[in-house]
Scaffold this motif. Structure first.
Motif: not given
Ligand SMILES: Cc1cc2nc3c(=O)[nH]c(=O)nc-3n(C[C@H](O)[C@H](O)[C@H](O)COP(=O)(O)O)c2cc1C
Length: 184
Positions: A23, A47, A78, A114-116, A155-156, A158-159, A162-163
């Motif tokens: 991130l 997160v 998240w 937002r996701d899990h 996943w990181a 994707d976050v 989105a961020l």
């Protein structure tokens, strides 16, 4: 952004650190173990991850969500969980779904991440009670380090995407929770 973790044996902490590294380009990231010293009001996005023990999050993570409930309700959140099972096959996928539902029930009302995702961690069966060993074997599990680093990195990413979008929207909207402060 806070990447907060609750980890009993260290595998969740290492996953949190890996996520934070992914991130870094889009946010000022602070990685911290979740404890009473972490002030949710210091962060604009979260997160939050925990190891799963007995189909629940560790108490430090649940306590943090509870303590920060009013802040977290208005900022992007998240979550990730770390369990023993990689989600392979219909039985293990169904068990993971059940675990996620149970974990979500321990979240404060109104907190919808937002996701899990559930990431596989490190499994040590020696200290587990008999039912735990049987549960793990029923999933087709094996002891060892099952962490899927490419999945964590995806996943990181994707976050991070989105961020970055939220920050762009925030720059356009005065009421946005991620609106940059004047001069930043
Ligand atoms: C006492 C205990 C209970 C556990 N219960 C579960 C469980 O209910 N579901 C699951 O998927 N994994 C379970 N696990 C596996 C852990 O979630 C896994 O080992 C994880 O990597 C631990 O994270 P940590 O190293 O950050 O503590 C359990 C492990 C222990 C030691």
């Amino acid at each position: 952004m806070l990447v907060g973790h609750a980890s009993a044996a260290g595998s969740t902490r290492e996953i949190a650190e890996r996520i934070a590294a992914g991130l870094g380009d889009v946010a000022d990231v602070v990685v911290r173990p979740l404890g009473p010293d972490v002030d949710p009001d210091e962060f604009d996005a979260f997160v939050i991850g925990s190891a799963i023990h007995n189909q629940e999050w560790l108490p430090a993570a649940v306590a943090f969500l509870d303590r920060g409930r009013s802040t977290l309700a208005h900022r992007p959140v998240w979550c990730f969980s770390v369990g023993g099972a990689a989600p392979r096959g219909p039985v293990s996928r169904a068990i993971i779904r059940m675990e996620l539902e149970r974990i979500a029930k321990s979240f404060p009302p109104g907190l919808v991440p937002r996701d899990h995702p559930v990431f596989a961690g490190i499994v040590v069966v020696d200290g587990l009670p008999l039912w735990g060993k049987l549960f793990w074997l029923a999933l087709g599990g094996r002891p060892g380090d099952h962490r899927d680093w490419p999945a964590v990195d995806r996943w990181a990413a994707d976050v991070a995407t989105a961020l970055a979008e939220l920050r762009r929207d925030g720059a356009r909207s005065p009421a946005h929770p991620l609106r940059p402060s004047p001069g930043s």
